[in-house]
Design a protein around this motif. Structure first.
Motif, short mmCIF file in Angstrom:
data_model
loop_
_atom_site.label_atom_id
_atom_site.label_comp_id
_atom_site.label_asym_id
_atom_site.label_seq_id
_atom_site.Cartn_x
_atom_site.Cartn_y
_atom_site.Cartn_z
N PRO A 74 0.81 -1.23 0.00
CA PRO A 74 0.00 0.00 0.00
C PRO A 74 0.83 1.27 0.00
CG PRO A 74 -0.79 -1.58 1.63
CD PRO A 74 0.52 -2.10 1.15
N TYR A 75 1.97 1.23 0.69
CA TYR A 75 2.83 2.41 0.74
C TYR A 75 3.49 2.67 -0.61
CZ TYR A 75 2.27 1.89 5.79
OH TYR A 75 1.73 1.78 7.05
N SER A 76 3.88 1.62 -1.31
CA SER A 76 4.48 1.80 -2.63
C SER A 76 3.47 2.40 -3.61
CB SER A 76 4.98 0.45 -3.17
OG SER A 76 3.91 -0.44 -3.41
N ARG A 77 2.21 1.99 -3.49
CA ARG A 77 1.17 2.56 -4.34
C ARG A 77 0.97 4.03 -4.01
NH1 ARG A 77 -4.15 0.68 -2.25
NH2 ARG A 77 -3.44 2.20 -0.73
N HIS A 78 0.95 4.36 -2.73
CA HIS A 78 0.71 5.74 -2.31
C HIS A 78 1.88 6.64 -2.67
CE1 HIS A 78 -0.69 9.10 0.14
NE2 HIS A 78 0.49 9.11 0.75
N LEU A 79 3.10 6.20 -2.38
CA LEU A 79 4.27 7.03 -2.61
C LEU A 79 4.59 7.21 -4.09
CD1 LEU A 79 6.61 5.70 0.24
CD2 LEU A 79 5.30 7.84 0.21
N SER A 80 4.26 6.21 -4.89
CA SER A 80 4.58 6.29 -6.32
C SER A 80 3.52 7.03 -7.13
CB SER A 80 4.75 4.87 -6.89
OG SER A 80 3.55 4.13 -6.76
N GLY A 81 2.39 7.32 -6.50
CA GLY A 81 1.36 8.09 -7.20
C GLY A 81 0.30 7.25 -7.89
N GLY A 82 0.21 5.98 -7.58
CA GLY A 82 -0.82 5.14 -8.18
C GLY A 82 -0.35 3.72 -8.39
#
Length: 263
Positions: A74-82
């Protein structure tokens, strides 16, 4: 066909040898099971103390880092912008990690690089695939989950074949016999293990093609997928948010309303 390929010992080792049984009992994490003996044979050329038991630590580390990757999904999705950006980043990491393994000569560095770059992106993408599949097709959650589990479970059937075909296309047996304690372990000679760098290059190409295919399919699915499913997801999401807001309001009213004694 897939079942037989998963269950049988790799054709590159003697079926009754301890090397074959050692490989067989470790065929449970992606493609790591089959290359245990091959990688051990490769690194033993520089360090005779390297054994299959030492190489198998990669599988334990991959399992640990995979769990970390699921947590970080979830953090990778949030930090990467989608999600699509997170897919791309994780795919680049796992592809470059596998490619870099072809040029690493130090065993310790190899273990760390291969475990981290293979485990964390694997766990993160598994979470993202599950999450986005449920999001786009909320009425098919059980099918989406089943497809993902089948894909992971069937992966040794083709990865094992790719590895053996690349490293040992002539089906040469493990001819170097050694004793580790009381157990006899057979390792491959240079004519076989010299293909290990080539194997990692081939695997990196396979991962790149698979990742590219997955990104394209996800983009198409997101663009032309079931609109009714997406509408249903938004409806459920709105309802959940409304329930949460109502609960928060009721909680605030409960704590701010005057008590009978105050009145």
């Amino acid at each position: 066909f897939f079942f037989l390929m998963i269950r049988r010992p790799p054709r590159s080792t003697q079926s009754r040898s301890s090397a074959a049984s050692d490989v067989y009992k470790r065929q449970y994490v992606y493609c790591l099971g089959t290359f245990t003996t091959y990688v051990a044979s490769y690194y033993r050329s520089n360090d005779p103390t390297i054994t299959t038991n030492k190489v198998s630590i990669i599988q334990s580390l991959v399992s640990i880092f995979c769990q970390i990757g699921i947590f970080l999904g979830p953090y990778s999705r949030h930090l990467s912008g989608g999600p699509i950006n997170a897919f791309i980043i994780n795919c680049v990491i796992i592809t470059l990690g596998m490619l870099s393994s072809a040029f690493i000569t130090n065993f310790t560095v190899f273990v760390l690089v291969n475990s981290i770059t293979f485990g964390i992106p694997q766990g993160a993408t598994y979470f993202l695939c599950l999450e986005q599949g449920w999001k786009l097709y909320p009425e098919m959650k059980s099918k989406i989950t089943g497809i993902l589990l089948f894909a992971f479970a069937s992966s040794p059937s083709y990865f094992n074949y790719i590895i053996v075909s690349t490293v040992n296309p002539e089906n040469l047996p493990a001819s170097i016999k050694t004793y580790e304690g009381t157990a006899q372990i057979n390792y491959f000679d240079e004519s076989v293990y010299q293909n290990i760098p080539k194997m990692f290059k081939v695997l990196s190409s396979v991962f790149f093609i698979m990742c590219l295919n997955g990104i394209v399919l996800y983009t198409l699915m997101e663009k032309f997928g079931s609109k009714s499913a997406q509408a249903q997801y938004q409806s459920v999401k709105t309802e959940v948010e409304l329930q949460q807001t109502t609960h928060q309001v009721n909680t605030c009213l409960l704590y701010t309303s005057p008590s009978p004694r105050d009145s």
